[in-house]
Design an enzyme around this catalytic site. Sequence first.
Site, PDB file in Angstrom:
ATOM      1  N   GLU A  90      -5.879  -0.208  -7.673  1.00 27.13           N
ATOM      2  CA  GLU A  90      -4.886   0.757  -8.155  1.00 27.13           C
ATOM      3  C   GLU A  90      -3.777  -0.032  -8.845  1.00 27.13           C
ATOM      4  O   GLU A  90      -3.215  -0.955  -8.253  1.00 27.13           O
ATOM      5  CB  GLU A  90      -4.281   1.527  -6.974  1.00 27.13           C
ATOM      6  CG  GLU A  90      -4.891   2.883  -6.755  1.00 27.13           C
ATOM      7  CD  GLU A  90      -4.181   3.635  -5.631  1.00 27.13           C
ATOM      8  OE1 GLU A  90      -4.011   4.849  -5.749  1.00 27.13           O
ATOM      9  OE2 GLU A  90      -3.797   3.013  -4.622  1.00 27.13           O
ATOM     10  N   HIS A 107      -2.755  -2.832  -6.243  1.00 27.00           N
ATOM     11  CA  HIS A 107      -3.163  -2.443  -4.893  1.00 27.00           C
ATOM     12  C   HIS A 107      -4.670  -2.616  -4.740  1.00 27.00           C
ATOM     13  O   HIS A 107      -5.448  -1.795  -5.221  1.00 27.00           O
ATOM     14  CB  HIS A 107      -2.736  -0.991  -4.640  1.00 27.00           C
ATOM     15  CG  HIS A 107      -3.024  -0.514  -3.254  1.00 27.00           C
ATOM     16  ND1 HIS A 107      -3.247   0.801  -2.950  1.00 27.00           N
ATOM     17  CD2 HIS A 107      -3.123  -1.182  -2.087  1.00 27.00           C
ATOM     18  CE1 HIS A 107      -3.479   0.918  -1.658  1.00 27.00           C
ATOM     19  NE2 HIS A 107      -3.417  -0.269  -1.118  1.00 27.00           N
ATOM     20  N   SER A 113       0.812  -1.211   0.000  1.00 23.90           N
ATOM     21  CA  SER A 113       0.000   0.000   0.000  1.00 23.90           C
ATOM     22  C   SER A 113       0.849   1.265   0.000  1.00 23.90           C
ATOM     23  O   SER A 113       0.313   2.352  -0.221  1.00 23.90           O
ATOM     24  CB  SER A 113      -0.985   0.008   1.167  1.00 23.90           C
ATOM     25  OG  SER A 113      -0.540  -0.747   2.234  1.00 23.90           O
ATOM     26  N   ASN A 149      -3.887   6.337  -0.928  1.00 24.49           N
ATOM     27  CA  ASN A 149      -3.367   6.500   0.426  1.00 24.49           C
ATOM     28  C   ASN A 149      -2.573   7.784   0.582  1.00 24.49           C
ATOM     29  O   ASN A 149      -2.560   8.394   1.643  1.00 24.49           O
ATOM     30  CB  ASN A 149      -2.504   5.295   0.821  1.00 24.49           C
ATOM     31  CG  ASN A 149      -3.369   4.114   1.219  1.00 24.49           C
ATOM     32  OD1 ASN A 149      -4.571   4.266   1.462  1.00 24.49           O
ATOM     33  ND2 ASN A 149      -2.783   2.940   1.270  1.00 24.49           N
TER      34      ASN A 149
HETATM   35  P1  NAI Z   1      -1.689  -9.738   7.044  1.00 26.45           P
HETATM   36  O1  NAI Z   1      -0.783  -9.603   8.191  1.00 26.45           O
HETATM   37  O2  NAI Z   1      -3.109  -9.987   7.294  1.00 26.45           O
HETATM   38  O3  NAI Z   1      -1.193 -10.929   6.101  1.00 26.45           O
HETATM   39  C1  NAI Z   1       0.120 -11.107   5.691  1.00 26.45           C
HETATM   40  C2  NAI Z   1       0.309 -12.600   5.482  1.00 26.45           C
HETATM   41  O4  NAI Z   1       1.542 -12.834   4.814  1.00 26.45           O
HETATM   42  C3  NAI Z   1       0.374 -13.394   6.785  1.00 26.45           C
HETATM   43  O5  NAI Z   1      -0.618 -14.394   6.731  1.00 26.45           O
HETATM   44  C4  NAI Z   1       1.765 -13.989   6.773  1.00 26.45           C
HETATM   45  O6  NAI Z   1       1.819 -15.273   7.359  1.00 26.45           O
HETATM   46  C5  NAI Z   1       2.072 -14.037   5.307  1.00 26.45           C
HETATM   47  N1  NAI Z   1       3.485 -14.118   4.989  1.00 26.45           N
HETATM   48  C6  NAI Z   1       4.515 -13.479   5.572  1.00 26.45           C
HETATM   49  N2  NAI Z   1       5.672 -13.846   4.977  1.00 26.45           N
HETATM   50  C7  NAI Z   1       5.358 -14.715   4.016  1.00 26.45           C
HETATM   51  C8  NAI Z   1       6.117 -15.454   3.070  1.00 26.45           C
HETATM   52  N3  NAI Z   1       7.443 -15.344   3.013  1.00 26.45           N
HETATM   53  N4  NAI Z   1       5.458 -16.257   2.215  1.00 26.45           N
HETATM   54  C9  NAI Z   1       4.119 -16.370   2.269  1.00 26.45           C
HETATM   55  N5  NAI Z   1       3.365 -15.711   3.147  1.00 26.45           N
HETATM   56  C10 NAI Z   1       3.975 -14.897   4.010  1.00 26.45           C
HETATM   57  O7  NAI Z   1      -1.445  -8.456   6.164  1.00 26.45           O
HETATM   58  P2  NAI Z   1      -2.441  -7.758   5.125  1.00 26.45           P
HETATM   59  O8  NAI Z   1      -3.236  -6.761   5.805  1.00 26.45           O
HETATM   60  O9  NAI Z   1      -3.086  -8.811   4.332  1.00 26.45           O
HETATM   61  O10 NAI Z   1      -1.419  -6.964   4.205  1.00 26.45           O
HETATM   62  C11 NAI Z   1      -0.669  -7.586   3.184  1.00 26.45           C
HETATM   63  C12 NAI Z   1      -0.184  -6.532   2.224  1.00 26.45           C
HETATM   64  O11 NAI Z   1      -1.306  -5.858   1.677  1.00 26.45           O
HETATM   65  C13 NAI Z   1       0.681  -5.446   2.842  1.00 26.45           C
HETATM   66  O12 NAI Z   1       1.658  -5.078   1.913  1.00 26.45           O
HETATM   67  C14 NAI Z   1      -0.305  -4.312   3.074  1.00 26.45           C
HETATM   68  O13 NAI Z   1       0.319  -3.053   3.075  1.00 26.45           O
HETATM   69  C15 NAI Z   1      -1.179  -4.466   1.858  1.00 26.45           C
HETATM   70  N6  NAI Z   1      -2.516  -3.901   1.988  1.00 26.45           N
HETATM   71  C16 NAI Z   1      -3.245  -4.041   3.129  1.00 26.45           C
HETATM   72  C17 NAI Z   1      -4.527  -3.513   3.219  1.00 26.45           C
HETATM   73  C18 NAI Z   1      -5.342  -3.686   4.455  1.00 26.45           C
HETATM   74  O14 NAI Z   1      -6.357  -2.990   4.594  1.00 26.45           O
HETATM   75  N7  NAI Z   1      -4.997  -4.579   5.357  1.00 26.45           N
HETATM   76  C19 NAI Z   1      -5.129  -2.788   2.090  1.00 26.45           C
HETATM   77  C20 NAI Z   1      -4.307  -2.778   0.911  1.00 26.45           C
HETATM   78  C21 NAI Z   1      -3.037  -3.286   0.888  1.00 26.45           C
END
Ligand code: NAI
Length: 664
Positions: free
Chosen positions: A448, A436, A415, A486
């Site tokens: 995005e 995104h 993000s 953002n």
């Molecule tokens: P989250 O913490 O819910 O999920 C991240 C997942 O990645 C975890 O399940 C973790 O176990 C996994 N992970 C970590 N290292 C890994 C690897 N080497 N291989 C495979 N899986 C791995 O985080 P979330 O919220 O889903 O965010 C993920 C991305 O999306 C970030 O870059 C965040 O900035 C972006 N994002 C988040 C939004 C939100 O509202 N939460 C909105 C838009 C983008």
Amino acid sequence: MPNLVAYSVHGQVAVLTIENPPVNALSPGVPEGISEGLKAANWDPAIQAIVLIGGGRTFIAGADIREFEKIHAGQGGSLASVLTCIADLDASGKPVVAAIHGTAFGGGLEVAMACSYRVAATSAQVGQPEVKLGIIPGGEGTQRLPRLAGVGKALDMCCFGEPVSAPDAYQAGIVDDLIEGDLLAGAVAFAERIAALPVPRASQRQDRLGTAEANATLFAEFRAAANKRLRGQQAPHAAIEAIQAATELPFAEGCAKEAEIFDRCLHADQSKALVHAFFGERAVAKIPFLAKDTPVLPIKRAAVIGAGTMGGGIAMVYANAGIPVILKETTQEALDRGVATIARNYANSVKRGRFSQAFVEERLKLIHPQLDYYNFGEVDIVVEAVFENMELKKHIFADVDKFAKSDCILASNTSTLNIDEIASVTSRPDCVVGHHFFSPANVMRLLEIVRGKATNATVLATSMDLARRLKKVGVLAGNCRGFIGNRMFFPYCREAIFLVEEGNTPEEVDRALYEWGMAMGPLAVQDLAGLDVGWRIRKEYQHLEQPGVRYPELDTLLCERGHYGQKTGAGFFLYDEHRKPSPNPEVIALAQEYAAKAGIPQRKSTPEQIVERCLRALFDEGKQLLAEGIALRSVDIDIVYISGYGFPAWRGGPMKYAELVGWK
Ligand code: NAI
């Protein structure tokens, strides 16, 4: 002007075929052509009845919306010929049968209702969706529909604009017969059957207009429902007013009233905003620097890395589009958790009637959970959605680069992070792009598409096309911290926090913006997303903060006390176990203490001042994005905010709103 209506004779029936592909909109040439055909058929003694039908895939799908745009821009545009055509149909001495297939929406349904009869293919749909453009039916639809379908049905269709299936329209009395098989043959046969009967006219009917008492209850019910479902919008209330006129006034006076209300709506800002949003969604799909013949790669298989909040949602988006998707995690526990969340989300969709059980089972079969890079050489796109951490993302992209085929698109759901830096660890930075998605990814429509400095045209064209296949609105953004959405959201939230530091309560700030039309107040949004997210970002970028510039502190102070928002039960608001918010007295105390220490003057802002201050911050950052070329056009910014940030479409988006209120 071209005549867009063909005239042919089938025995004693004249057939008028509208030929204005692709959707037979009521553009100049169509209403005139219908009027001319009617005249010819009425004049010819050999003709007993007339059929009006659409050539190609549909009846008249609606008015030509470009005419509204022209009227808004003061560049002419007129619906006069449509009204003349409707009057001619109503006055026809010989019966006219509208034969409907595809869609008869808006002006299309109004033309059909001015005919003596309507028959429809069972797959057809009818509707009065004008409310979605901030207007009401302006072709006497608010006067004829209640006469055909009753007041309740007319209110439902005109207030909410949802389509009605042909069988439903038949039940309601809008359509007189359903036709299986060849529509034209069926319509001609129908016309022959009714040719000798007296010509019925919807305008002369009174039998379905109800009683004053029953109608008063309906009007009150629909006003309340409109306030809830289309909060802040004027058009549904205008539609109720026009239908009320249909129940109280003779037909001609009701039509005059409709015309007056239609005009008022058409020239109001809400309609300008909604028409802008309507065309905006189409405009953002066109990338001026991409050649028309830029190749689009077929995306047949995908992989998502990370099964957390976003990764799970993104896997569902691919599965819903019928694209098989690998879902990769690091530990069995995280994978199981991710898969369980997906199953729960799907089960909820079945419960709410959005999907059938069979559909969901098929979708689940398309998601392949795993812990390794097995089959990564087969996929056409990889979407990375792991924690927001540059080192981790680089590590993953370097790995994926080894396993993915040479033209595989490598997308990051980051993000805020720099796409170019992520791309730098791969052997193919031209294949790297930001995709995104917004949370919840399977619900929010925005995608995005972030262009790195090396991202190639094929990857961009494929991304835009893929967005459409995934039923998302793809908007192209340049690479900067936070991209379009953002990056603008930071200053917007900053002002909201400043307002609290200056002595407004969080409830006052959020209520002002909610009542103005935002889906949620900015402080509640931050509580939902997690205050710790912004806190982490702020720490990462602390070195960029400039001395003498004011930054918000209150969110940091809350985080330092372990209050991260909904997830910890406290943030700008307190949350009970059902996540129901209530005021958090600690916020006021913290704000006062901090303001005293930092010398921030205390002043209460009015709701208008709150709204202006937060929205101006959005607008100013938007202008900056345009100047830097991060956003291509101001409409891209508007669509980002409408489809991803709960900005009300009827306000047009931050840039259109600023134009409408005259901000420089
Ligand atoms: P989250 O913490 O819910 O999920 C991240 C997942 O990645 C975890 O399940 C973790 O176990 C996994 N992970 C970590 N290292 C890994 C690897 N080497 N291989 C495979 N899986 C791995 O985080 P979330 O919220 O889903 O965010 C993920 C991305 O999306 C970030 O870059 C965040 O900035 C972006 N994002 C988040 C939004 C939100 O509202 N939460 C909105 C838009 C983008």
